[in-house]
Design a protein around this motif. Structure first.
Motif, mmCIF file in Angstrom:
data_model
loop_
_atom_site.group_PDB
_atom_site.id
_atom_site.type_symbol
_atom_site.label_atom_id
_atom_site.label_comp_id
_atom_site.label_asym_id
_atom_site.label_seq_id
_atom_site.Cartn_x
_atom_site.Cartn_y
_atom_site.Cartn_z
ATOM 1 N N ASP A 171 -1.141 -60.668 -41.685
ATOM 2 C CA ASP A 171 -2.451 -60.671 -42.352
ATOM 3 C C ASP A 171 -3.555 -59.999 -41.534
ATOM 4 N N ILE A 172 -3.204 -59.560 -40.344
ATOM 5 C CA ILE A 172 -4.235 -59.009 -39.454
ATOM 6 C C ILE A 172 -4.431 -57.516 -39.738
ATOM 7 N N PRO A 173 -5.683 -57.097 -40.039
ATOM 8 C CA PRO A 173 -5.937 -55.662 -40.224
ATOM 9 C C PRO A 173 -5.951 -54.953 -38.861
ATOM 10 N N GLN A 174 -5.659 -53.667 -38.857
ATOM 11 C CA GLN A 174 -5.576 -52.941 -37.578
ATOM 12 C C GLN A 174 -6.935 -52.485 -37.051
ATOM 13 N N VAL A 175 -7.932 -52.336 -37.948
ATOM 14 C CA VAL A 175 -9.293 -52.043 -37.468
ATOM 15 C C VAL A 175 -10.284 -52.963 -38.180
ATOM 16 N N VAL A 176 -11.307 -53.376 -37.457
ATOM 17 C CA VAL A 176 -12.362 -54.199 -38.060
ATOM 18 C C VAL A 176 -13.708 -53.692 -37.562
ATOM 19 N N SER A 177 -14.633 -53.493 -38.481
ATOM 20 C CA SER A 177 -15.974 -53.053 -38.111
ATOM 21 C C SER A 177 -16.986 -54.177 -38.318
ATOM 22 N N THR A 178 -17.907 -54.316 -37.376
ATOM 23 C CA THR A 178 -18.976 -55.315 -37.482
ATOM 24 C C THR A 178 -20.320 -54.658 -37.178
ATOM 25 N N SER A 179 -21.265 -54.870 -38.066
ATOM 26 C CA SER A 179 -22.581 -54.243 -37.903
ATOM 27 C C SER A 179 -23.680 -55.277 -37.675
ATOM 28 N N TYR A 180 -23.366 -56.336 -36.962
ATOM 29 C CA TYR A 180 -24.347 -57.397 -36.703
ATOM 30 C C TYR A 180 -24.435 -57.662 -35.207
ATOM 31 N N GLY A 181 -25.594 -58.129 -34.787
ATOM 32 C CA GLY A 181 -25.753 -58.467 -33.381
ATOM 33 C C GLY A 181 -27.154 -58.947 -33.101
ATOM 34 N N ASP A 182 -27.399 -59.314 -31.886
ATOM 35 C CA ASP A 182 -28.748 -59.715 -31.489
ATOM 36 C C ASP A 182 -28.871 -59.466 -29.991
ATOM 37 N N ASP A 183 -30.098 -59.616 -29.485
ATOM 38 C CA ASP A 183 -30.290 -59.406 -28.057
ATOM 39 C C ASP A 183 -29.361 -60.322 -27.272
ATOM 40 N N GLU A 184 -28.763 -59.767 -26.237
ATOM 41 C CA GLU A 184 -27.849 -60.545 -25.398
ATOM 42 C C GLU A 184 -28.519 -61.817 -24.887
ATOM 43 N N GLN A 185 -29.791 -61.711 -24.526
ATOM 44 C CA GLN A 185 -30.432 -62.862 -23.884
ATOM 45 C C GLN A 185 -30.742 -64.007 -24.859
ATOM 46 N N THR A 186 -30.450 -63.842 -26.139
ATOM 47 C CA THR A 186 -30.635 -64.972 -27.050
ATOM 48 C C THR A 186 -29.461 -65.941 -26.997
ATOM 49 N N VAL A 187 -28.382 -65.570 -26.341
ATOM 50 C CA VAL A 187 -27.260 -66.499 -26.192
ATOM 51 C C VAL A 187 -27.002 -66.729 -24.707
ATOM 52 N N SER A 188 -26.351 -67.851 -24.414
ATOM 53 C CA SER A 188 -26.047 -68.111 -23.013
ATOM 54 C C SER A 188 -24.825 -67.298 -22.622
ATOM 55 N N ARG A 189 -24.689 -67.085 -21.342
ATOM 56 C CA ARG A 189 -23.556 -66.321 -20.838
ATOM 57 C C ARG A 189 -22.232 -67.010 -21.195
ATOM 58 N N ALA A 190 -22.209 -68.337 -21.101
ATOM 59 C CA ALA A 190 -20.970 -69.070 -21.391
ATOM 60 C C ALA A 190 -20.548 -68.859 -22.842
ATOM 61 N N TYR A 191 -21.521 -68.896 -23.737
ATOM 62 C CA TYR A 191 -21.223 -68.689 -25.145
ATOM 63 C C TYR A 191 -20.737 -67.255 -25.382
ATOM 64 N N ALA A 192 -21.447 -66.295 -24.795
ATOM 65 C CA ALA A 192 -21.064 -64.890 -24.971
ATOM 66 C C ALA A 192 -19.639 -64.665 -24.471
ATOM 67 N N GLU A 193 -19.329 -65.255 -23.325
ATOM 68 C CA GLU A 193 -17.978 -65.082 -22.763
ATOM 69 C C GLU A 193 -16.924 -65.720 -23.662
ATOM 70 N N ALA A 194 -17.233 -66.882 -24.195
ATOM 71 C CA ALA A 194 -16.250 -67.568 -25.041
ATOM 72 C C ALA A 194 -15.935 -66.728 -26.287
ATOM 73 N N VAL A 195 -16.967 -66.147 -26.894
ATOM 74 C CA VAL A 195 -16.746 -65.325 -28.087
ATOM 75 C C VAL A 195 -15.980 -64.056 -27.722
ATOM 76 N N CYS A 196 -16.398 -63.433 -26.637
ATOM 77 C CA CYS A 196 -15.770 -62.179 -26.208
ATOM 78 C C CYS A 196 -14.292 -62.405 -25.884
ATOM 79 N N ASN A 197 -13.984 -63.551 -25.274
ATOM 80 C CA ASN A 197 -12.582 -63.863 -24.973
ATOM 81 C C ASN A 197 -11.745 -64.004 -26.244
ATOM 82 N N GLN A 198 -12.369 -64.479 -27.329
ATOM 83 C CA GLN A 198 -11.641 -64.537 -28.604
ATOM 84 C C GLN A 198 -11.326 -63.117 -29.087
#
Ligand code: NAG
Ligand code: NAG
Ligand code: NAG
Ligand code: NAG
Ligand code: NAG
Ligand code: NAG
Ligand code: NAG
Ligand code: NAG
Ligand code: NAG
Length: 631
Positions: free
Chosen positions: A381-408
């Motif tokens: 069920d996994i597509p080979q490419v995925v595009s995302t056009s959303y985001g926000d300033d890095e400093q609005t999230v904590s580093r721990a949260y950013a790392e946890a999402v990025c690790n996923q």
């Protein structure tokens, strides 16, 4: 525009943190079993103000990340299977293999369950990710406050919306190292579109900050007609104030490519903020610009995750909403058809807190919700490419949260998925907003999340032919430029070291102190970003943004994957190690323009990689040639 003076710097962080720590260590419940230690502290950005304590009965949908004890191993696999010089290149991992690598240790799992039990949390209420590395549970504020030894408050944003958050939290020593992050706590990302429909001028700004799409100048008018090409030269097909799918297909050499593996090969894009791909609009668009794909507007798969809104045929047009969703689907199908498209709609936009109502803080971490949904999917069920056009300033999230999402995201890369993220629309940061959250005064370039994650491919924007870095004045008076920068959270990945360091050196000290030379730099590549005639609410509207660039680059790579898969070869997967080692030679270098922003002219383009357009734009025939594939 001249750079502002750099001021120095961030020592206040440490003193802030230790004050906070001291106050928390003395403030916990009396009968707790062990000492607590601050886990994470991340102050509310300036736009938020504390309004008062959160009612103790308010429900919080708590998500707890357990430390992935073998994450380093997963990362090693990711890099090996993505490195064309490694014998395991292309040997992507299965879902089971990835789950095995990220599942928490027995010790971690036991400690976290003990902790939950200590606060009387009913084990039947717990929900787990497939690898059991994420636990979610809905609990009243009072319980969460005790568990995290903190106090939640209601915070109001300048725009009137409210959330329940805390700036920091603590954990008992015996679970401290076993938990990567607990949410919602101190994430302040704005993934919400809430601009009143009359304030079109400001909306460009808001829309950018959430979804990297910006409207164009008032003087833009839809073209009377755009002829389908009788002549396939770029000059003949392309009008860069009305970039059609055929222009894109000619520019990136996909127009003559015949899709061979549709079905085995899939492409996808993500929707947030209650954006829903509107089939009626998409059908009109395709009828105009990709007639053979018209019926497909009613056929592509639209998936709702966590209550994400879908087009059910009765949606009512609301100013601006669905523009992003339509742009993404129209251009991905416009370029990638007949490769199947999946549109993921993740619910849980910023949960406006409603006083006096016992509501659950429904998920406000949509990137995490989406990533956890994806990592749980079976391989087919996994597509080979995925595009995302959303985001926000890095400093609005904590580093721990950013790392946890990025690790996923790393897990998806290891399984052979290429993730494309738009790099943002205001160069190194939107003018007037480039101030550190830590002291409200340090001037700095403003990196964006999650495009700053080292496991994704960040996509900048270009315009014209030969292509320059994108640049256009918007209705709001702001200037659209290709999002670019250096992360303050993520280290420079090894694959970037040589190339990015030599770019930084070539700057000769320009903007020293405004950006972080040791951070992950972006974008990696770029695609055309202006101006897209987009059908929305039945009529043509002109949009610009890396919001268009990311789906377009993703669709080009979907076609490249098609050629690979048709020959029984693995898809490209995580692109960057290939890109930085030699793939970049196959890209069209963009050497004019800058990533203007933060009241500066921004980083300059340069031969090879630059912090404006990355390595430049793809050209499919060159990619196919290099891999010995049929055109
Ligand atoms: C290009 O598109 C713009 C905007 O729609 C339009 O005004 C212009 O006439 C077009 N130019 C040509 C040569 O078709
Ligand atoms: C295609 O268009 C270009 C630019 O408009 C023109 O120079 C060329 O002669 C055209 N070629 C054909 C085959 O019509
Ligand atoms: C269709 O979707 C809209 C927006 O989510 C919702 O308000 C409406 O109730 C839905 N209608 C039906 C018939 O499901
Ligand atoms: C979406 O499509 C329906 C028709 O199915 C239309 O009535 C609705 O207004 C459209 N636009 C948006 C933005 O929802
Ligand atoms: C959508 O289109 C309809 C019909 O043309 C129009 O009446 C309505 O005002 C439009 N809605 C918005 C939000 O622009
Ligand atoms: C930054 O400003 C906000 C409100 O404008 C304030 O609440 C906060 O305490 C300030 N932070 C620092 C570190 O000065
Ligand atoms: C610079 O980036 C590095 C690596 O991501 C990070 O560890 C460091 O804290 C950053 N420095 C600042 C001042 O943010
Ligand atoms: C370079 O980009 C600028 C805008 O940044 C543009 O005005 C100029 O025409 C471009 N030059 C070339 C040669 O494309
Ligand atoms: C920054 O740029 C904005 C326009 O984008 C302008 O209004 C403002 O005065 C500039 N600020 C400084 C400090 O130069």
């Amino acid at each position: 525009m001249a750079p502002l003076r750099a001021s120095t710097v961030l020592t206040s962080v440490l003193s802030l943190l230790s004050c906070f720590q001291a106050s928390l260590v003395t403030a916990g419940p009396v009968n707790r079993r062990s000492d607590v230690l601050v886990k994470d502290y991340h102050p509310a950005p300036r736009a938020w103000a504390k309004q008062g304590p959160a009612p103790s009965t308010h429900l919080i949908h708590l998500t707890i990340g357990l430390s992935q004890s073998r994450f380093n191993e997963l990362e090693r696999h990711l890099y090996e299977v993505s490195d064309p010089f490694h014998p395991r290149y292309g040997h992507h991992l299965s879902a089971e293999e990835v789950h095995e690598l990220v599942k928490p240790s027995d010790k971690a799992s036991a400690a976290v369950h003990e902790w939950l039990q200590e606060y009387g949390v009913d084990p039947d209420q717990l929900r787990y990710s497939p690898a059991k590395d994420w636990i979610s549970v809905t609990l009243p504020v009072a319980t969460v406050e005790e568990m995290l030894d903190t106090e939640y408050s209601v915070y109001g944003h300048q725009d009137g919306s409210t959330v329940v958050r805390t700036e920091g939290y603590s954990l008992p020593l015996y679970v401290h190292e076993h938990i990567s992050t607990v949410q919602p706590t101190n994430s302040w990302a704005r993934l919400q579109r809430d601009q009143p429909r009359t304030e079109i001028k400001q909306r460009s700004t808001m829309v950018k900050r959430s979804s990297h799409v910006a409207e164009v100048a008032d003087d833009w008018a839809p073209p009377a007609s755009i002829p389908l090409p009788a002549n396939s030269t770029i000059e003949a097909v392309c009008n860069f104030t009305a970039v059609t799918p055929d222009c894109v297909r000619t520019l990136y050499g996909t127009i003559d490519y015949e899709v061979k593996a549709a079905g085995k090969n899939k492409m996808a894009h993500t929707n947030y903020l209650e954006e829903a791909t509107n089939r009626s609009d998409i059908s009109i668009f395709l009828g105009k610009y990709r007639p053979e794909a018209r019926a497909y507007a009613y056929e592509f798969e639209a998936i709702s995750i966590a209550g994400g809104v879908l087009d059910n045929g009765t949606n009512v047009a609301e100013e601006g909403r669905d523009e992003e969703a339509n742009l993404d689907a129209e251009y991905m199908i416009g370029v990638g058809y007949p490769t199947p498209l999946i549109a993921y709609h993740t619910g849980g936009r910023n949960p406006t807190y409603v006083p006096d109502i016992l509501t659950s803080d429904n998920s406000d971490e949509p990137f995490l919700v989406w990533a956890n949904y994806m990592t749980g999917l079976p391989d087919e069920d996994i597509p080979q490419v995925v595009s995302t056009s959303y985001g926000d300033d890095e400093q609005t999230v904590s580093r721990a949260y950013a790392e946890a999402v990025c690790n996923q995201f790393a897990q998806l890369g290891a399984r052979g998925v290429s993730l494309f993220f738009s790099s943002g629309d205001f160069g190194v940061g939107q003018d007037e907003t480039c101030i550190s959250n830590l002291d409200n005064s340090t001037y700095m370039f403003m990196p964006s999340f999650p495009t700053d994650c080292p496991y994704v491919t960040a996509v900048g924007a270009t315009t014209n032919y030969p292509e320059s870095a994108a640049w256009r004045k918007l209705r709001s008076g702001l200037y659209f430029t290709s999002g670019a920068g250096f992360s303050n959270y993520f280290d420079q990945p090894a694959y970037q070291a040589k190339i990015v360091d030599s770019y930084v050196e070539s700057l000769g000290g320009l903007y020293d102190g405004f950006y972080n030379k040791s951070g992950r730099a972006y974008p990696d590549i770029s695609c055309i970003g202006q101006v897209f005639p987009t059908i929305w609410n039945g009529t043509t509207t002109g949009l610009v943004g890396t919001s268009g660039s990311s789906p377009i680059c993703a669709a080009v790579f979907a076609l490249f994957n098609d050629a690979l898969i048709a020959e029984g070869r693995p898809p490209m997967g995580f692109l960057n190690p290939w890109l930085y080692s030699h793939g970049h030679n196959l890209f069209t270098d963009v050497t004019n323009g800058t990533s203007a922003g933060c009241n500066t002219t921004g980083f300059p383009t340069a031969p090879g990689w630059d912090a404006v357009t990355g390595f430049g734009t793809p050209y499919l025939p060159k990619l196919l040639d290099a891999f010995g594939l049929k055109k």
